[in-house]
Design a protein around this motif. Structure first.
Motif, PDB file in Angstrom:
ATOM      1  N   TRP A  27      -1.295  -0.153 -11.190  1.00 57.92           N
ATOM      2  CA  TRP A  27      -2.229  -1.076 -11.837  1.00 57.92           C
ATOM      3  C   TRP A  27      -1.948  -1.198 -13.331  1.00 57.92           C
ATOM      4  O   TRP A  27      -2.065  -2.295 -13.901  1.00 57.92           O
ATOM      5  CB  TRP A  27      -3.680  -0.644 -11.598  1.00 57.92           C
ATOM      6  N   LEU A  28      -1.558  -0.104 -13.970  1.00 61.10           N
ATOM      7  CA  LEU A  28      -1.197  -0.171 -15.392  1.00 61.10           C
ATOM      8  C   LEU A  28       0.049  -1.033 -15.595  1.00 61.10           C
ATOM      9  O   LEU A  28       0.128  -1.791 -16.564  1.00 61.10           O
ATOM     10  CB  LEU A  28      -0.977   1.232 -15.951  1.00 61.10           C
ATOM     11  N   LEU A  29       1.015  -0.903 -14.692  1.00 57.44           N
ATOM     12  CA  LEU A  29       2.219  -1.735 -14.760  1.00 57.44           C
ATOM     13  C   LEU A  29       1.863  -3.210 -14.592  1.00 57.44           C
ATOM     14  O   LEU A  29       2.366  -4.064 -15.327  1.00 57.44           O
ATOM     15  CB  LEU A  29       3.216  -1.304 -13.690  1.00 57.44           C
ATOM     16  N   LEU A  30       0.978  -3.499 -13.669  1.00 58.33           N
ATOM     17  CA  LEU A  30       0.548  -4.878 -13.442  1.00 58.33           C
ATOM     18  C   LEU A  30      -0.162  -5.448 -14.672  1.00 58.33           C
ATOM     19  O   LEU A  30       0.186  -6.533 -15.162  1.00 58.33           O
ATOM     20  CB  LEU A  30      -0.375  -4.947 -12.220  1.00 58.33           C
ATOM     21  N   LYS A  82       0.831  -1.206   0.000  1.00 57.24           N
ATOM     22  CA  LYS A  82       0.000   0.000   0.000  1.00 57.24           C
ATOM     23  C   LYS A  82       0.867   1.258   0.000  1.00 57.24           C
ATOM     24  O   LYS A  82       0.754   2.132   0.853  1.00 57.24           O
ATOM     25  CB  LYS A  82      -0.958  -0.005   1.185  1.00 57.24           C
ATOM     26  N   LEU A  83       1.736   1.346  -1.007  1.00 60.92           N
ATOM     27  CA  LEU A  83       2.661   2.470  -1.113  1.00 60.92           C
ATOM     28  C   LEU A  83       1.994   3.731  -1.633  1.00 60.92           C
ATOM     29  O   LEU A  83       2.562   4.812  -1.522  1.00 60.92           O
ATOM     30  CB  LEU A  83       3.841   2.094  -2.023  1.00 60.92           C
ATOM     31  N   ALA A  84       0.819   3.608  -2.206  1.00 61.36           N
ATOM     32  CA  ALA A  84       0.131   4.786  -2.749  1.00 61.36           C
ATOM     33  C   ALA A  84      -1.313   4.801  -2.254  1.00 61.36           C
ATOM     34  O   ALA A  84      -1.908   3.759  -1.990  1.00 61.36           O
ATOM     35  CB  ALA A  84       0.151   4.759  -4.276  1.00 61.36           C
ATOM     36  N   ARG A  85      -1.841   6.010  -2.138  1.00 62.79           N
ATOM     37  CA  ARG A  85      -3.251   6.139  -1.766  1.00 62.79           C
ATOM     38  C   ARG A  85      -4.119   5.646  -2.922  1.00 62.79           C
ATOM     39  O   ARG A  85      -3.747   5.744  -4.082  1.00 62.79           O
ATOM     40  CB  ARG A  85      -3.600   7.606  -1.481  1.00 62.79           C
ATOM     41  N   ARG A  86      -5.273   5.138  -2.568  1.00 60.26           N
ATOM     42  CA  ARG A  86      -6.191   4.610  -3.561  1.00 60.26           C
ATOM     43  C   ARG A  86      -6.623   5.717  -4.520  1.00 60.26           C
ATOM     44  O   ARG A  86      -6.956   6.810  -4.107  1.00 60.26           O
ATOM     45  CB  ARG A  86      -7.393   3.996  -2.867  1.00 60.26           C
ATOM     46  N   TRP A  87      -6.598   5.404  -5.805  1.00 60.90           N
ATOM     47  CA  TRP A  87      -6.996   6.265  -6.917  1.00 60.90           C
ATOM     48  C   TRP A  87      -6.076   7.477  -7.108  1.00 60.90           C
ATOM     49  O   TRP A  87      -6.435   8.412  -7.776  1.00 60.90           O
ATOM     50  CB  TRP A  87      -8.449   6.699  -6.826  1.00 60.90           C
TER      51      TRP A  87
END
Length: 140
Positions: A104-107, A91-96
């Protein structure tokens, strides 16, 4: 065998995800805190891996096909998918946020690259376009 226990048995038990307080117990370094996998489960998993390797060796027309499948899949997972999963798990970044969306794009991009390379390798193998001949043969 220790790594196999840590990956397969500790995180999931009886089909349910363990609770976070139990996950903190997994970080202990002593061997008594690690639950042991049953010998039958370990042997059946080892047999499945060995049989899978044998089937790939029997079916694959050449080593270039095996290297293409393993290399394309593992490279995309190591370079793209796993770092994105680690970032999401930690959880390194806040949601959205922008960083969350990029993760998510990298994944998704890593999964697509892995699928694309696997499909291309299988297509070349099935159509016979892959270079399975010897490099020492002269072009006639």
């Amino acid at each position: 065998r220790h790594a196999l226990h840590a990956l397969l048995y500790q995180l999931f038990e009886n089909g349910e995800r363990r609770k976070s307080d139990e996950e903190t117990q997994l970080l202990r370094t002593n061997d008594e805190s690690i639950p042991k996998m049953s010998r039958i489960r370990c042997m059946s998993l080892s047999v499945c891996i060995a049989v899978g390797g044998l089937l790939v060796a029997l079916v694959a027309p050449g080593i270039s096909t095996v290297f293409g499948l393993v290399g394309g899949t593992s490279a995309s997972f190591v370079c793209f998918v796993m770092p994105a999963l680690f970032a999401l798990k930690l959880k390194l970044a806040r949601r959205w946020s922008g960083q969350y969306i990029c993760t998510w794009l990298l994944l998704c991009g890593g999964i697509l690259i892995g699928l694309f390379s696997t499909i291309l390798t299988l297509k070349d193998t099935i159509s016979g376009e892959g270079n399975t001949g010897s490099l020492c043969k002269s072009n006639e």
